[in-house]
Scaffold this motif. Structure first.
Motif, PDB file in Angstrom:
ATOM      1  N   GLU A 372       0.833  -1.198   0.000  1.00 37.92           N
ATOM      2  CA  GLU A 372       0.000   0.000   0.000  1.00 37.92           C
ATOM      3  C   GLU A 372       0.872   1.254   0.000  1.00 37.92           C
ATOM      4  N   VAL A 373       1.979   1.168   0.757  1.00 36.41           N
ATOM      5  CA  VAL A 373       2.896   2.301   0.896  1.00 36.41           C
ATOM      6  C   VAL A 373       4.307   1.797   0.593  1.00 36.41           C
ATOM      7  N   ALA A 374       5.077   2.594  -0.143  1.00 37.08           N
ATOM      8  CA  ALA A 374       6.440   2.191  -0.495  1.00 37.08           C
ATOM      9  C   ALA A 374       7.412   3.309  -0.159  1.00 37.08           C
ATOM     10  N   MET A 375       8.526   2.924   0.485  1.00 35.39           N
ATOM     11  CA  MET A 375       9.645   3.837   0.711  1.00 35.39           C
ATOM     12  C   MET A 375      10.767   3.409  -0.234  1.00 35.39           C
ATOM     13  N   LEU A 376      11.143   4.277  -1.162  1.00 31.26           N
ATOM     14  CA  LEU A 376      12.181   3.976  -2.142  1.00 31.26           C
ATOM     15  C   LEU A 376      13.421   4.785  -1.806  1.00 31.26           C
ATOM     16  N   VAL A 501       0.879  -1.538   5.529  1.00 33.22           N
ATOM     17  CA  VAL A 501       2.066  -2.364   5.319  1.00 33.22           C
ATOM     18  C   VAL A 501       2.978  -1.582   4.384  1.00 33.22           C
ATOM     19  N   VAL A 502       4.188  -1.276   4.855  1.00 31.55           N
ATOM     20  CA  VAL A 502       5.111  -0.414   4.118  1.00 31.55           C
ATOM     21  C   VAL A 502       6.292  -1.240   3.601  1.00 31.55           C
ATOM     22  N   GLY A 503       6.509  -1.195   2.302  1.00 35.37           N
ATOM     23  CA  GLY A 503       7.679  -1.854   1.723  1.00 35.37           C
ATOM     24  C   GLY A 503       8.809  -0.853   1.588  1.00 35.37           C
ATOM     25  N   THR A 504       9.951  -1.157   2.213  1.00 35.27           N
ATOM     26  CA  THR A 504      11.128  -0.284   2.132  1.00 35.27           C
ATOM     27  C   THR A 504      12.114  -0.905   1.158  1.00 35.27           C
ATOM     28  N   CYS A 520      13.542  -0.686  10.018  1.00 38.70           N
ATOM     29  CA  CYS A 520      12.304  -1.414   9.696  1.00 38.70           C
ATOM     30  C   CYS A 520      11.860  -2.280  10.870  1.00 38.70           C
ATOM     31  N   VAL A 521      12.824  -2.906  11.521  1.00 40.08           N
ATOM     32  CA  VAL A 521      12.506  -3.735  12.696  1.00 40.08           C
ATOM     33  C   VAL A 521      12.046  -2.851  13.856  1.00 40.08           C
ATOM     34  N   LYS A 522      12.766  -1.749  14.039  1.00 38.53           N
ATOM     35  CA  LYS A 522      12.469  -0.851  15.166  1.00 38.53           C
ATOM     36  C   LYS A 522      11.065  -0.258  15.077  1.00 38.53           C
ATOM     37  N   TYR A 523      10.643   0.151  13.879  1.00 38.03           N
ATOM     38  CA  TYR A 523       9.375   0.874  13.732  1.00 38.03           C
ATOM     39  C   TYR A 523       8.217  -0.018  13.300  1.00 38.03           C
ATOM     40  N   THR A 524       8.426  -1.316  13.222  1.00 40.11           N
ATOM     41  CA  THR A 524       7.312  -2.235  12.972  1.00 40.11           C
ATOM     42  C   THR A 524       6.572  -2.474  14.284  1.00 40.11           C
ATOM     43  N   ASP A 525       5.309  -2.149  14.309  1.00 38.16           N
ATOM     44  CA  ASP A 525       4.521  -2.256  15.538  1.00 38.16           C
ATOM     45  C   ASP A 525       4.172  -3.713  15.809  1.00 38.16           C
ATOM     46  N   LYS A 532       3.514  -1.780   9.616  1.00 39.97           N
ATOM     47  CA  LYS A 532       4.557  -2.804   9.511  1.00 39.97           C
ATOM     48  C   LYS A 532       5.491  -2.418   8.375  1.00 39.97           C
ATOM     49  N   PHE A 533       6.811  -2.624   8.595  1.00 36.11           N
ATOM     50  CA  PHE A 533       7.813  -2.331   7.572  1.00 36.11           C
ATOM     51  C   PHE A 533       8.489  -3.622   7.125  1.00 36.11           C
ATOM     52  N   TYR A 534       8.627  -3.780   5.813  1.00 34.38           N
ATOM     53  CA  TYR A 534       9.354  -4.908   5.239  1.00 34.38           C
ATOM     54  C   TYR A 534      10.523  -4.367   4.419  1.00 34.38           C
TER      55      TYR A 534
END
Length: 540
Positions: A372-376, A501-504, A520-525, A532-534
């Motif tokens: 849904e959300v992507a960090m590039l 769900v955020v894909g980094t 990503c681990v730190k900010y995944t609830d 959630k960050f992947y």
């Protein structure tokens, strides 16, 4: 995956260790060689298993096929395929370790063979070494005369000669794969890595020497408990026939034949692609020493974030280098941007008249539209896969593609030099304008970071600080100076997307990958209903 791989390695090692350390067939062999027998054979079995695996992670077409087959299996399974080079390295390290143990144990074995022949141990060792064998087929000790020295045994037997060749090839491949050599002298890495052909040929032949032998008549009525202490009764009593020995059937080829066939098919497919004509659509050489190639090839299909291997015969017939495609699947050509960073790329910029293309191959960036959300995050020329993604998004918006699930993109680009921004700024300007016209200005948030500048540039920026557009890129979004505060960026993403769900995605150096992976681990609830960050990284 790593736990399963390591568990299989441990199981194979332990199984074969106890097979040779406790098996009745190897009782006399153990007496001659001691514990070095098991320490030589157990690593050999682990070597067989890892030599089965070593070629699979570099069968890129196979991985692309498997990646496509796993679409229905979720992103977690597909993400494992993005670690193919890391796994290839781990398997290579295991091969190196087991080879070292195998060699040391066999050097001890050769010494034990030699000493046993010369009677330096007990009477049983002497008797086993001097067994009469007119056909030279049922012996135990491969040293068959007083003139045979350990060096002669190593350099005149099949097992010894191939062992030396395999070891030299392995040493050259591993040492030339070091990061400093691979980056500074890629040609050295490329050519020495093809010693794998010599390595596998020697590996298949190596076992044909059958230097480690087991007793063929160890089953009842043979009574090993009695016979080992009554050498004088060998051949005289029914329970003590003269011990006879034979080498084991070579098994390595059975382990590696499958992967070798797959790899040959892989190279054949690449060769077929290589001989297919590639036509130039457009060639642009930027002032920043970035070469843009727009190419056309019949039947060529791609997806966002994929990469191709390029070959320029005018430079080298054998060298292939990976480059991420910057075009979108919707375009009728595919493009790459190549920065001048080494001998090959410098020559390529001078000679852009002949080229071969192999690919495309799948990468982690293919999954960007699954989120849904992507960090590039791109560093330097590492922005190339995201050029493809952003172009594809632009085409999807133009066509009102209903399959576009992504509703928000955060794009970060880190560069050392101002002119590195120039070729990408045009695309961002088009996207900026397109989003505003459609009332979707919030869809794309991009931040550019300049990590290196001189005093004159700083003065120029200060003078034009009140300008509506950035003095470096001409974009409405101003360029940031320094490096991102990643904690601040991740907190912003969490606040703006509390249930997403955020894909980094990163294409950049390992150091930055480590930082982003930890964030990503730190900010995944821990709450599954919240952000959630992947983390995903490009691996060529």
């Amino acid at each position: 995956c790593l736990v399963v791989w390591m568990a299989i390695n441990i199981f194979i090692f332990v199984w074969f260790y106890f097979l040779y350390d406790l098996g009745d067939r190897f009782f006399y062999t153990r007496h001659l060689l001691g514990s070095a027998l098991a320490w030589a054979r157990a690593p050999a079995a682990v070597l067989n298993f890892n030599c089965l695996l070593i070629l699979l992670p570099v069968c890129r077409n196979l991985l692309s096929l498997v990646r496509g087959s796993f679409v229905c299996c979720g992103r977690t399974m597909r993400k494992q395929l993005d670690k193919n080079i890391s796994f290839h390295k781990l398997v290579a390290y295991m091969i190196g370790l087991m080879t070292a143990v195998h060699i040391i144990a066999h050097l001890l074995n050769v010494e034990r063979y030699y000493n046993s022949w010369h009677g330096e141990y007990d009477a049983l060792s002497m008797a086993l070494s001097r067994l009469n064998d007119s056909g030279n087929t049922t012996y135990l000790n491969p040293i068959r005369s007083t003139t045979t020295t350990p060096n002669l045994l190593v350099f005149t037997t099949i097992a010894g000669i191939t062992g030396v060749i395999i070891t030299l090839a392995l040493i050259l491949m591993i040492t030339s794969s070091m990061e400093v050599i691979r980056r500074s002298y890629f040609e050295v890495f490329w050519f020495t890595h093809h010693l794998f052909i010599v390595f596998f040929a020697g590996l298949v032949i190596h076992g044909a020497g059958r230097i480690v032998r087991s007793q063929t008549n160890a089953n009842p009525p043979y009574n090993i408990t009695f016979c080992k202490d009554h050498i004088e009764d060998w051949g005289r009593k029914k329970m003590c026939p003269v011990p006879q020995f034979a080498g084991g059937f070579p098994q390595t080829w059975m382990w590696v034949i499958g992967p070798m066939v797959l790899y040959v098919c892989e190279r054949l497919l690449r060769f077929i692609r290589y001989i297919q004509a590639v036509k130039y659509r457009k060639i642009v050489i930027r002032p920043s020493k970035v070469l843009e190639l727009q190419l056309v090839k019949n039947g060529f299909k791609m997806d966002v974030g994929q990469y191709v291997f390029l070959n320029c015969p005018a430079i080298s017939q054998l060298e292939w280098h990976p480059f991420t495609m910057t075009s979108a699947p919707e375009e009728d050509f595919f493009s790459v941007h190549i920065r001048s960073v080494g001998d090959w790329t410098q020559k390529l910029i001078s000679i852009v008249e002949q080229m071969g293309v192999d690919g495309p191959f799948g990468t982690a960036s293919e999954d960007v539209f699954d989120y849904e959300v992507a960090m590039l995050v791109g560093a330097g020329i590492g922005v190339t896969p995201f050029a493809s993604i952003l172009k594809s998004i632009w085409y999807k918006f133009k066509d009102s593609n209903p399959e576009l699930r992504t509703r928000k993109i955060y794009f970060y680009w880190l560069c050392r030099e101002t002119h590195a921004f120039e070729w990408f700024a045009d695309l961002l300007q088009v996207l900026e304008r397109e989003m505003e016209e459609r009332g979707m200005g919030d869809f794309l948030t991009y931040k550019l970071y300049l990590t290196g500048w001189d005093p004159s540039h700083a003065t120029h920026v200060m003078v034009h600080a009140d300008a509506d557009t950035d003095v470096v890129t001409g974009l409405k979004q101003k360029t940031n100076y320094g490096r991102p505060n990643w904690d601040k960026e991740f907190e912003q993403v969490c606040q703006e997307n509390p249930t997403s769900v955020v894909g980094t995605f990163l294409c950049g150096p390992v150091v930055l990958a480590t930082v982003l992976s930890k964030k990503c681990v730190k900010y995944t609830d821990v709450d599954p209903r919240k952000t959630k960050f992947y983390f995903n990284k490009e691996n060529f």
